[in-house]
Design an enzyme around this catalytic site. Structure first.
Site, PDB file in Angstrom:
ATOM      1  N   LYS B 116       0.800  -1.223   0.000  1.00  0.00           N
ATOM      2  CA  LYS B 116       0.000   0.000   0.000  1.00  0.00           C
ATOM      3  C   LYS B 116       0.835   1.276   0.000  1.00  0.00           C
ATOM      4  O   LYS B 116       0.353   2.335  -0.389  1.00  0.00           O
ATOM      5  CB  LYS B 116      -0.900   0.004   1.256  1.00  0.00           C
ATOM      6  CG  LYS B 116      -1.949  -1.072   1.279  1.00  0.00           C
ATOM      7  CD  LYS B 116      -2.776  -1.037   2.548  1.00  0.00           C
ATOM      8  CE  LYS B 116      -2.054  -1.632   3.740  1.00  0.00           C
ATOM      9  NZ  LYS B 116      -1.818  -3.073   3.679  1.00  0.00           N
ATOM     10  N   LYS B 215      -6.213   2.120   3.303  1.00  0.00           N
ATOM     11  CA  LYS B 215      -7.080   1.498   2.292  1.00  0.00           C
ATOM     12  C   LYS B 215      -8.167   2.456   1.796  1.00  0.00           C
ATOM     13  O   LYS B 215      -8.433   2.528   0.598  1.00  0.00           O
ATOM     14  CB  LYS B 215      -7.684   0.204   2.836  1.00  0.00           C
ATOM     15  CG  LYS B 215      -6.637  -0.921   2.886  1.00  0.00           C
ATOM     16  CD  LYS B 215      -7.104  -2.141   3.655  1.00  0.00           C
ATOM     17  CE  LYS B 215      -6.004  -3.196   3.692  1.00  0.00           C
ATOM     18  NZ  LYS B 215      -6.218  -4.199   4.750  1.00  0.00           N
TER      19      LYS B 215
END
Lengths: 332, 332
Positions: B116, B215
């Site tokens: 990420k 996220k």
């Protein structure tokens, strides 16, 4: 700016919702895909209209339909690139939808089917025809609409081996079962579903399990390359449920659901429609009223569940999701 | 037969799972896409290996990694078509993953990011770079893996206006909260999550809400074209929950969840991480232990919920779903 011409066959509630959403998204299509989208032809069973520049919508979205502009010759005369078929379902003969889709694919048009009849009657034949003509046959609207079903199998789980699919695929049966568990009689629950526009005037297609059987039939053939016929699919309904059944399920703390099921065992694909019960903490037990759900078991991604609602607008939007996937592919 | 060369950066549990699944699917790729898939380069932080004909896997999938074959020059030397980045996450600098992805995109390679860090650090910059070079940047593995999240927004709901997204996006926090509601202390629940390999050795990234924040940050920027930074996202954690909170929620018959939330109000996109409670009959209340879930509210398709599980294998499979979408697009 690429021009796309759309023809719509079947111009009831769903077909009209399709047209309405397309018109609302004109700007969206221009901006995202440099696409000039025109609805150039619509028809119902007795009347229709074709205008190659785009149909002349009235202020209240009314159209001056002309008697006889339908049936043989309509598809060819439409000069469309994409057919959206939203007519009545006839799974014994495929109905007029089957003829329209065959004509469209044969002429190099993409076809998006919302009605199930043609797909149940001959999915494999239509898919082969699409392939031979280098066009797409899309079926989201016919397989539980807003709930991702065929997408889930073909796109979200790409590469995975799908071992099993279970789905609450028919809103009417799920609504009636939910109401029966709340104490309503079968007849009253069906009447209520009719009143709310969830059930058809003749609800037998749903309550005898045919609707779910059609959907698993299409999903098995389109998603797994099976060649199942409707008569290959063992089928429960919900019309035989007794008050004693309801009492027993309540006592056991379980919830009944009419389930479409596909089992895929090394290339051997089986489908069935089953009345099953689930414990209260199973995700399916919370799927009540107008909701639908699908649970897919895979080799490497484990279990995925999706839950969605049902409405004519959502069904139309599912067909237009299919359409947008055509635009995406062409715009890449 | 089209040849595709793959490079993998980051060769821990997930990177190795990616390689394993690719090798198991060689035949699948040949049959479906006429694609000859070779892993030609892998590297960790200190060692790697490049072989343009395909890496020489030992019988136990071991590789003779060479010290120094990593970092600057690795991407260029790999001659790959696709990078799969599975290294450690650093959302403050983007870390080595950021450098690898930038190099790959600049050289006309597609990039699939499982980590990420680079995406949180500069999604917009990377997306622009991908576009300028005519290649794809794919992110399913970085946004809750087997659970369809970015797919749902960009594919399954194509054409819909997404009004709100809520997700249980971090397995550790969901596991710990579930155990606390079963009577376990916070510390014991975290220890149990570590023992089972759900939580990282340093669980603060998860329990302070950073993982969920990363996220929703990526989803907001990739799915809605927002330009949010991590510091723009108000963030709850689960490390301040007291036994009294647990007792109160039990008494009220609600279930606590740490939620990533995106609100999209006419082009104004906001994201947050919130500790929320849900009634027992809400689908999220059944999402316990290692499960994740996402609920999306749309204009015309209503509400869609998806529920999935989490595992290193599922994460690897999500990245390879992205890869398969590249194959699909190329094979069309």
């Amino acid at each position: 700016m690429k021009r796309w011409n759309i023809a719509i066959t079947g111009f009831g509630a769903i077909g009209k919702a399709v047209a309405q959403i397309i018109r609302e998204r004109e700007q969206h299509y221009r901006e995202l895909y440099a696409a000039d989208i025109r609805i150039v032809a619509v028809c119902g069973s007795r009347a229709g209209l074709i205008d190659h520049d785009g149909l002349p919508w009235g202020t209240d979205s009314a159209l001056p339909l002309q008697p006889g502009v339908t049936g043989a010759g309509f598809i060819e005369g439409s000069h469309a690139n994409v057919l959206i078929e939203a007519g009545p379902t006839n799974f014994e003969t495929g109905g007029s939808g089957y003829t329209y889709i065959r004509q469209a694919l044969s002429q190099g048009m993409h076809a998006i089917s919302i009605s199930k009849g043609a797909l149940v009657f001959d999915y494999a034949g239509l898919a082969d025809l699409a392939k031979a003509n280098g066009v797409q046959l899309k079926i989201s609207g016919a397989t539980s609409a807003a709930l991702p079903t065929i997408d889930l199998l073909q796109y979200n789980l790409a590469g995975c081996q799908v071992l099993e699919v279970e789905g609450i695929l028919t809103a009417t049966t799920n609504f009636v079962l939910s109401k029966m568990m709340d104490g309503m009689s079968f007849d009253d629950a069906v009447a209520e579903a009719k009143r709310l526009g969830i059930a058809e005037p003749d609800p037998r297609f749903d309550v005898e399990g045919w609707d779910t059987a059609c959907k698993v039939n299409i999903l098995a053939n389109a998603g797994f390359g099976a060649r199942l016929k409707l008569q290959d699919i063992p089928r429960d309904g919900i019309d035989q449920i007794s008050p004693a059944d309801i009492q027993r399920w309540k006592a056991e703390g379980v919830v009944p659901k009419l389930i479409g099921r596909i089992q895929n065992d090394g290339g051997n694909t089986k489908a069935s429609v089953e009345l099953k019960t689930y414990p209260l903490d199973h995700p399916f037990s919370q799927v009540t009223a107008r909701m639908k759900a699908i649970r897919v078991n895979t080799d490497v991604m484990g279990e995925i569940t999706a839950i969605g609602v049902t409405s004519p607008l959502a069904t139309a939007a599912a067909a237009l999701k299919d359409f947008e996937h055509l635009l995406m592919a062409a715009h890449r």
